[in-house]
Design a protein around this motif. Structure first.
Motif, mmCIF file in Angstrom:
data_model
loop_
_atom_site.group_PDB
_atom_site.id
_atom_site.type_symbol
_atom_site.label_atom_id
_atom_site.label_comp_id
_atom_site.label_asym_id
_atom_site.label_seq_id
_atom_site.Cartn_x
_atom_site.Cartn_y
_atom_site.Cartn_z
ATOM 1 N N ARG A 18 -5.561 15.704 -0.518
ATOM 2 C CA ARG A 18 -5.250 15.945 -1.926
ATOM 3 C C ARG A 18 -4.023 16.837 -2.093
ATOM 4 N NH1 ARG A 18 -9.355 13.888 -5.218
ATOM 5 N NH2 ARG A 18 -10.277 12.251 -3.935
ATOM 6 N N ARG A 40 1.557 14.743 -7.937
ATOM 7 C CA ARG A 40 0.363 14.709 -7.084
ATOM 8 C C ARG A 40 -0.190 16.106 -6.844
ATOM 9 N NH1 ARG A 40 0.482 12.079 -1.004
ATOM 10 N NH2 ARG A 40 -1.618 12.727 -0.326
ATOM 11 N N ASN A 217 -10.477 17.671 -15.335
ATOM 12 C CA ASN A 217 -10.480 16.441 -14.550
ATOM 13 C C ASN A 217 -9.284 16.384 -13.608
ATOM 14 O OD1 ASN A 217 -11.934 13.818 -14.205
ATOM 15 N ND2 ASN A 217 -9.914 13.012 -14.701
ATOM 16 N N ALA A 218 -8.116 16.783 -14.106
ATOM 17 C CA ALA A 218 -6.914 16.781 -13.273
ATOM 18 C C ALA A 218 -7.029 17.778 -12.127
ATOM 19 C CB ALA A 218 -5.685 17.091 -14.133
ATOM 20 N N GLU A 221 -9.368 16.232 -9.485
ATOM 21 C CA GLU A 221 -8.665 15.173 -8.770
ATOM 22 C C GLU A 221 -7.756 15.752 -7.689
ATOM 23 O OE1 GLU A 221 -7.700 11.461 -7.598
ATOM 24 O OE2 GLU A 221 -9.190 11.945 -9.140
ATOM 25 N N ARG A 222 -7.133 16.882 -7.974
ATOM 26 C CA ARG A 222 -6.172 17.461 -7.028
ATOM 27 C C ARG A 222 -6.821 18.352 -5.979
ATOM 28 N NH1 ARG A 222 -3.950 15.921 -11.484
ATOM 29 N NH2 ARG A 222 -1.805 15.086 -11.428
ATOM 30 N N HIS A 274 -15.925 13.855 -7.744
ATOM 31 C CA HIS A 274 -16.115 12.545 -8.340
ATOM 32 C C HIS A 274 -17.100 11.762 -7.478
ATOM 33 C CE1 HIS A 274 -12.142 13.398 -10.437
ATOM 34 N NE2 HIS A 274 -13.008 13.151 -11.407
ATOM 35 N N ALA A 277 -16.140 10.495 -3.983
ATOM 36 C CA ALA A 277 -15.308 11.373 -3.159
ATOM 37 C C ALA A 277 -15.760 11.409 -1.703
ATOM 38 C CB ALA A 277 -15.287 12.781 -3.748
#
Length: 404
Positions: A18, A40, A217-218, A221-222, A274, A277
Motif C-alpha cells: 500500500r 497512491r 475510506n481513503a 485503502e492506503r 476491507h 484485504a
C-alpha cells in the motif's frame, strides 16, 4: 464467520504494498506517472531538513530512482495538479482531493484562531484585511514581504510577527493558497489565482459527512488495515470520535471487517480492513531484495509505534537528545530490504567536496551483516550519491557498529 487473522509476514507485505514499497523501485517518475504515485500514497510530507536530500524528494526517490526534484516542482508550480496544505504536517496533496480540504479549512480556522491567541503575539487577527489587500495588489508574497513596520524579534523559529501569523492563518483556513516555494520559503497568493474555479465553487463542496466518509475510506485503502485511531491520524482531519463511529457504521453494513493482525512480537492487534484485504494480501509477492534508504519521514514510518509493532523496529529521530545520551546520530535513515527494516545509517551529503559521508551504520539485531550485504549497501549508496549530485562515497573509520 470468525475473525480472520493476518500473519505478521503477510501484514508487512500488505502494508508495504500500500506504500508502494513492495514492488521493484523502477519506472517513470514525472508527469502523470509521478502524480499517480503521489495519489497512491495520498500525500508526500514536506520537510526542510536537507542532511542528504529533502524528505519529500527522498520519499519519491526511494520508490522511483528516476525521480528528480524538478519533476515535483513542475507538477506543483506549472501543471497545478498538486496543492500544499496540512495533513499531520505540511504536505503535497493531489489537487483532486481539494474539495475535501474544505472540511480542514473550516476546522483549522476555528482551532487556530483559539490556539494562536495564546501561542502567538497579539494582533494577528487585525492584520487579515491588510495582508489580503497586499497579496491582491502585489501578487504572491512571502512572510518577509508583509508586516514591514512590525517589530521582529529573535525569539526563535515560532516567534512570528502578527502579519506573518495572519498570512499563515489565511492559508491554513483556505483564504490563500501556497503557489510556490523558493528555497523552502512559501509564497502565498489568492486562491482564485491558484486553484481551479470549479474546485472553489461552493456548490461543489462536499458536506461534512461526505468528507468524513471519503477521508476514512481513503485512509483505509492506503494503509491496508488500521484501527479507528490510525484512520483519524492519517489525514489528521477526522476526529477520533468520527473515525470510531465511521468504523462501527461500516462494520454494521458489512463494508469493512474486523481482522486480527499478528505483530512482530506475536501479539494480536484488532484492526479494520476491507472484506477482501486478507485474501488479496496472500497474493502479494516477495518485495525486492535490494537495500533501500528511506526518509525518516517516509509515510510507512510516520507512525513510530505502528512501525515497531509491525516490523519490530524501534525508531526515533534523536534530534533533540543531548550528545552524551544520544545512541545514534541525530537524524539517521532507516534501511529497508525485502519486508524488513534491517538497520539505520547516519550519513551526510558533503556538497562542499562532492562526497556522501557515511558516519555509522547500526544493523538490527536480527540482521546478519555480511560482505554481500555491504556490497548491496554500496550499490544503493551510489544511487543516492548520484541523486544528490555527489561523485563519491566515503566511509568513516569504524562505520559499521554493533547491532542496534
Amino acid at each position: 464467520m470468525g475473525i480472520q487473522k493476518l500473519d505478521n509476514k503477510t501484514a508487512r507485505r500488505l502494508f508495504l504494498d500500500r506504500h508502494a514499497l513492495a514492488e521493484q523501485p523502477v519506472g517513470p517518475a514525472r508527469g502523470g506517472d509521478l502524480l499517480a504515485l503521489i495519489h497512491r500514497l495520498g500525500f508526500v510530507q514536506l520537510d526542510s531538513i536537507n542532511t542528504v536530500a529533502r524528505a519529500h524528494d527522498m520519499i519519491l526517490f526511494s520508490r522511483r530512482p528516476a525521480y528528480r526534484p524538478s519533476n515535483l516542482i513542475r507538477l506543483y508550480e506549472s501543471q497545478n495538479v498538486l496543492f500544499e496544505h496540512w495533513t499531520h504536517d505540511a504536505a503535497m496533496i493531489p489537487m483532486g482531493f481539494y474539495p475535501h480540504w474544505n472540511l480542514r479549512f473550516r476546522r483549522d480556522a476555528a482551532m487556530l484562531k483559539a490556539r494562536w491567541r495564546n501561542w502567538r503575539r497579539d494582533g494577528f487577527e487585525a492584520k487579515f484585511a491588510a495582508v489580503l489587500q497586499q497579496v491582491r495588489d502585489h501578487g504572491p508574497c512571502c512572510s518577509s514581504d508583509v508586516g514591514q513596520d512590525e517589530k521582529k524579534t529573535s525569539g526563535g523559529w515560532w516567534d512570528w510577527h502578527p502579519s506573518k501569523t495572519a498570512l499563515e492563518y489565511l492559508w491554513r483556513s483556505g483564504a490563500l493558497a501556497v503557489t510556490k516555494r523558493k528555497g523552502f520559503q512559501k509564497y502565498y497568493d489568492l486562491c482564485e489565482r491558484v486553484i481551479d474555479s470549479a474546485l472553489l465553487d461552493a456548490g461543489s463542496h462536499p458536506d461534512e459527512a461526505t468528507s468524513v466518509d471519503w477521508l476514512c475510506n481513503a485512509a483505509l485503502e492506503r494503509l491496508g488495515f488500521a484501527t479507528s485511531g490510525e484512520l483519524a491520524a492519517f489525514w489528521a482531519t477526522v476526529s477520533a470520535k468520527e473515525a470510531k463511529e465511521w468504523c462501527a457504521n461500516k462494520l454494521l453494513k458489512g463494508e469493512i471487517a474486523e481482522i486480527d493482525v499478528v505483530c512482530a512480537d506475536g501479539s494480536l492487534r484488532r484492526s479494520f480492513a476491507h472484506p477482501d484485504a486478507v485474501d488479496n494480501a496472500a497474493g502479494i509477492g516477495d518485495p525486492p531484495g535490494r537495500i533501500r534508504v528511506l526518509s525518516p519521514f517516509d509515510p510507512a514510518l510516520r507512525d513510530r509505534k505502528r512501525a515497531e509493532r509491525l516490523f519490530g523496529f524501534h525508531y526515533r529521530v534523536e534530534m533533540f537528545v543531548p550528545e552524551p545520551k544520544r545512541k545514534y546520530g541525530y537524524y539517521v535513515f532507516p534501511l529497508l530490504q525485502c519486508d524488513r527494516l534491517i538497520g539505520r545509517i547516519d550519513m551526510k551529503a558533503r556538497r562542499d567536496y562532492g562526497a556522501l559521508n557515511i558516519r555509522a551504520l547500526w544493523p538490527e539485531r536480527r540482521t546478519r551483516w555480511s560482505a554481500a550485504k555491504t556490497t548491496q549497501l554500496k550499490a544503493e549508496l551510489s544511487r543516492v550519491a548520484r541523486f544528490c549530485g555527489l561523485d563519491r562515497i566515503e566511509f568513516e573509520p569504524d562505520w559499521l557498529r554493533d547491532p542496534a
